[in-house]
Design a protein around this motif. Structure first.
Motif, mmCIF file in Angstrom:
data_model
loop_
_atom_site.group_PDB
_atom_site.id
_atom_site.type_symbol
_atom_site.label_atom_id
_atom_site.label_comp_id
_atom_site.label_asym_id
_atom_site.label_seq_id
_atom_site.Cartn_x
_atom_site.Cartn_y
_atom_site.Cartn_z
ATOM 1 N N LYS A 122 -6.046 -1.950 5.558
ATOM 2 C CA LYS A 122 -5.424 -1.504 4.309
ATOM 3 C C LYS A 122 -5.371 0.019 4.207
ATOM 4 C CE LYS A 122 -6.708 -5.598 1.554
ATOM 5 N NZ LYS A 122 -7.513 -6.369 2.493
ATOM 6 N N LEU A 123 -6.317 0.707 4.833
ATOM 7 C CA LEU A 123 -6.281 2.166 4.833
ATOM 8 C C LEU A 123 -5.001 2.651 5.502
ATOM 9 C CD1 LEU A 123 -7.504 4.978 4.470
ATOM 10 C CD2 LEU A 123 -8.792 4.611 6.586
ATOM 11 N N LEU A 124 -4.650 2.047 6.645
ATOM 12 C CA LEU A 124 -3.424 2.444 7.332
ATOM 13 C C LEU A 124 -2.184 2.060 6.535
ATOM 14 C CD1 LEU A 124 -4.157 1.640 11.085
ATOM 15 C CD2 LEU A 124 -4.707 3.675 9.756
ATOM 16 N N THR A 125 -2.228 0.903 5.869
ATOM 17 C CA THR A 125 -1.099 0.489 5.044
ATOM 18 C C THR A 125 -0.825 1.509 3.955
ATOM 19 O OG1 THR A 125 -1.530 -1.864 5.467
ATOM 20 C CG2 THR A 125 -0.228 -1.326 3.513
ATOM 21 N N VAL A 126 -1.879 1.961 3.290
ATOM 22 C CA VAL A 126 -1.729 2.946 2.221
ATOM 23 C C VAL A 126 -1.236 4.276 2.768
ATOM 24 C CG1 VAL A 126 -3.048 4.405 0.627
ATOM 25 C CG2 VAL A 126 -3.311 1.926 0.569
ATOM 26 N N VAL A 127 -1.871 4.768 3.822
ATOM 27 C CA VAL A 127 -1.481 6.059 4.387
ATOM 28 C C VAL A 127 -0.014 6.028 4.816
ATOM 29 C CG1 VAL A 127 -1.847 7.640 6.324
ATOM 30 C CG2 VAL A 127 -3.798 6.745 5.053
ATOM 31 N N ALA A 128 0.396 4.941 5.450
ATOM 32 C CA ALA A 128 1.782 4.827 5.907
ATOM 33 C C ALA A 128 2.754 4.772 4.738
ATOM 34 C CB ALA A 128 1.934 3.589 6.790
ATOM 35 N N ALA A 129 2.505 3.882 3.793
ATOM 36 C CA ALA A 129 3.450 3.672 2.698
ATOM 37 C C ALA A 129 3.574 4.893 1.800
ATOM 38 C CB ALA A 129 3.036 2.452 1.884
ATOM 39 N N VAL A 130 2.445 5.479 1.427
ATOM 40 C CA VAL A 130 2.492 6.614 0.499
ATOM 41 C C VAL A 130 3.057 7.854 1.185
ATOM 42 C CG1 VAL A 130 1.145 8.099 -1.016
ATOM 43 C CG2 VAL A 130 0.637 5.664 -0.901
ATOM 44 N N SER A 131 2.729 8.055 2.459
ATOM 45 C CA SER A 131 3.285 9.224 3.156
ATOM 46 C C SER A 131 4.799 9.122 3.266
ATOM 47 C CB SER A 131 2.661 9.370 4.543
ATOM 48 O OG SER A 131 3.029 8.299 5.399
ATOM 49 N N ALA A 132 5.319 7.908 3.453
ATOM 50 C CA ALA A 132 6.758 7.725 3.635
ATOM 51 C C ALA A 132 7.525 7.656 2.324
ATOM 52 C CB ALA A 132 7.013 6.454 4.444
ATOM 53 N N LEU A 133 6.920 7.047 1.297
ATOM 54 C CA LEU A 133 7.646 6.785 0.050
ATOM 55 C C LEU A 133 7.275 7.739 -1.081
ATOM 56 C CD1 LEU A 133 7.393 2.882 0.079
ATOM 57 C CD2 LEU A 133 9.205 4.329 1.047
ATOM 58 N N GLY A 134 6.090 8.350 -0.993
ATOM 59 C CA GLY A 134 5.658 9.277 -2.027
ATOM 60 C C GLY A 134 4.698 8.640 -3.010
ATOM 61 N N ASP A 135 3.771 9.432 -3.512
ATOM 62 C CA ASP A 135 2.754 8.894 -4.418
ATOM 63 C C ASP A 135 3.302 8.593 -5.804
ATOM 64 O OD1 ASP A 135 3.078 11.702 -4.681
ATOM 65 O OD2 ASP A 135 1.179 11.844 -5.760
ATOM 66 N N GLU A 136 4.450 9.181 -6.170
ATOM 67 C CA GLU A 136 5.028 8.941 -7.480
ATOM 68 C C GLU A 136 6.103 7.865 -7.460
ATOM 69 O OE1 GLU A 136 6.392 12.619 -9.096
ATOM 70 O OE2 GLU A 136 4.398 13.521 -9.146
#
Length: 481
Positions: A122-136
């Motif tokens: 899940k750490l990689l899932t979060v890092v990947a998704a948020v880096s690509a899509l943005g935290d907002e």
């Protein structure tokens, strides 16, 4: 001076000196935090527990001193070897310990060897998704109206945490309530739809359908075990659900793990149909699954919590459904199929784009249930270091649960030197124990740590104890050679 690991990372690492926070949680000074154990049984093989997340992000931060003393690599390597040699773990125990500020390697115990990562995935899932899509970024749930077919279509956008009633929209929520859940609500959609139909002069019966075709499935990943479905540890992933598809009764109103609806999308459609009926809309027949016609127009939308809150939620309680859904959203948003293969490809691409070492990685789901996932300690440590330089991931350190205070490590480190000094994601499956995060030594040096062990006998107590003795040694460590 040693600081507790609480804050965000922006350029230089920002962390919190949290003595009062710890004292409050230990019930030594007035405050709303507590270390009192949650009276919920820990499910077998699952690291998530239904706990309250004590967000520390509003508190002031202080930067770590980049000149804080470094540990001796020889000493740290010896500590890593000792945890592998421990009878409670085994030869499959691999370890990476690197400097969080500059990447200096302090321990490499087969760190590049991929193995079963469990929920540290899940750490990689979060890092990947948020880096690509943005935290907002937010997830949009829409309703389309096809006047010719007199049909309303509820379209999945990836939000698995819709409220049955009105969403709170980020307003202050009740203590103990997860802010990510129920950010948007079906009642909000129903209000918009009823108003639009009234404006259009619609008086006859309307049908309700759901369209989750962007989430290609299988809704229940083939890699997920049956016990997860039977015991309510996850729901089918359709990109559309109310309260992560939990079947609520008076007896389980606050339960994290409970039975789930077999078809979360249709259930969400049924909740919408009932809400429309309450508003005087004549709803005909049962909810069906169908795409809207080409002439359909949008009549209602709601937005989920921002990805920052979704990330905090899934890391804190190790939410399998939300993690898998987020991985599929990443795939869809980057032009790939919304299935496990597309999610795996999108995750690898996003990680590689920010400089994560993905050598040997194999992904079959975004949650870590699959026993065929392969991730190395080096990749997990690399993801933590790469995240430092991605503005959207500035708050990653506040999304990861804080030892002795939050989430899956809330009670694990109470009354130890690790409490308050370790942000981490845990993982466990049958014969698999893992943990990855950032720990601060007694002399103020932050270390990215990943420990993975697989192929062990049933049971988590012994390997976790061995891991925690190693982490305690790191936390106390001046580690001079």
């Amino acid at each position: 001076m040693r600081v507790r690991l609480v804050g965000a990372v922006t350029g230089a690492v920002a962390l919190l000196a949290g003595g009062y926070l710890w004292a409050d949680a230990a019930d030594l000074v007035p405050g709303w935090l507590t270390l009192a154990p949650v009276e919920e049984p820990q499910p077998p093989f699952i690291t998530a527990a239904p706990v309250t997340v004590a967000s520390s992000s509003p508190l002031p931060v202080t930067a770590l001193d980049p000149d804080a003393p470094r540990p001796s690599a020889a000493v740290v390597q010896a500590l890593a070897q000792a945890v592998r040699d421990d009878a409670r773990t085994g030869d499959s125990t691999n370890v990476a310990v690197v400097d969080y500020l500059d990447g200096t390697v302090y321990a490499d115990l087969s760190a590049a060897d991929p193995q079963v990562p469990a929920s540290t995935t899940k750490l990689l899932t979060v890092v990947a998704a948020v880096s690509a899509l943005g935290d907002e970024a937010t997830l949009t749930t829409r309703v389309l109206w096809d006047a010719g077919a007199a049909t309303l279509t509820l379209v999945a956008g990836g939000d698995e945490m819709l409220a049955a009633g009105y969403g709170h929209g980020g307003a202050e929520v009740e203590a103990g309530t997860d802010p990510a859940n129920g950010w948007a609500g079906i009642a909000d959609l129903a209000d918009q739809v009823a108003a639009a139909l009234d404006d259009a002069g619609v008086t006859g019966d309307v049908a309700v359908a759901v369209d989750d075709s962007a989430f290609e499935g299988p809704a229940w990943p083939e890699e997920w075990p049956d016990y997860a479905r039977n015991r309510g540890y996850a729901a089918a992933v359709t990109g559309l659900a109310v309260d992560i598809a939990r079947i609520r009764t008076e007896d389980n109103a606050d339960a994290e793990y409970t039975a789930r609806y077999d078809d979360p999308s249709v259930n969400a459609g049924e909740v919408l149909a009932a809400a429309l009926a309450d508003r005087g809309v004549a709803v005909a027949d049962e909810v069906t699954r169908a795409a809207a016609g080409s002439g359909a127009v949008e009549v209602a939308t709601v937005e989920s919590a921002p990805l920052s809150e979704i990330a905090r939620h899934l890391l804190a309680v190790s939410d399998n459904t939300v993690a898998e859904s987020l991985a599929r959203v990443l795939a869809i948003e980057t032009g790939l199929p919304g299935d496990p293969e597309g999610a795996a490809t999108a995750t690898r691409r996003a990680l590689k784009a920010i400089g994560v070492d993905i050598t040997g990685i194999e992904l079959h789901d975004g949650a870590g249930f699959s026993e065929h996932n392969q991730i190395s300690p080096a990749t997990l440590a690399s993801s933590l270091l790469a995240a430092r330089d991605v503005p959207a991931l500035d708050d990653l350190m506040s999304w990861l649960p804080l030892s002795g205070l939050e989430g899956t490590v809330e009670t694990r480190y109470v009354d130890t030197p690790v409490a308050g000094y370790f942000r981490a994601k845990t993982g466990s499956l049958t014969g698999v124990t893992t943990i990855a995060g950032v720990i601060v030594t007694a002399e103020g040096r932050p270390l990215a740590v990943a420990i993975l062990a697989d192929g062990m006998p049933y049971g988590q107590t012994r390997p976790k104890a061995a891991f925690d003795e190693f982490l305690t040694a790191l936390a106390e460590c001046g580690c001079e050679g």
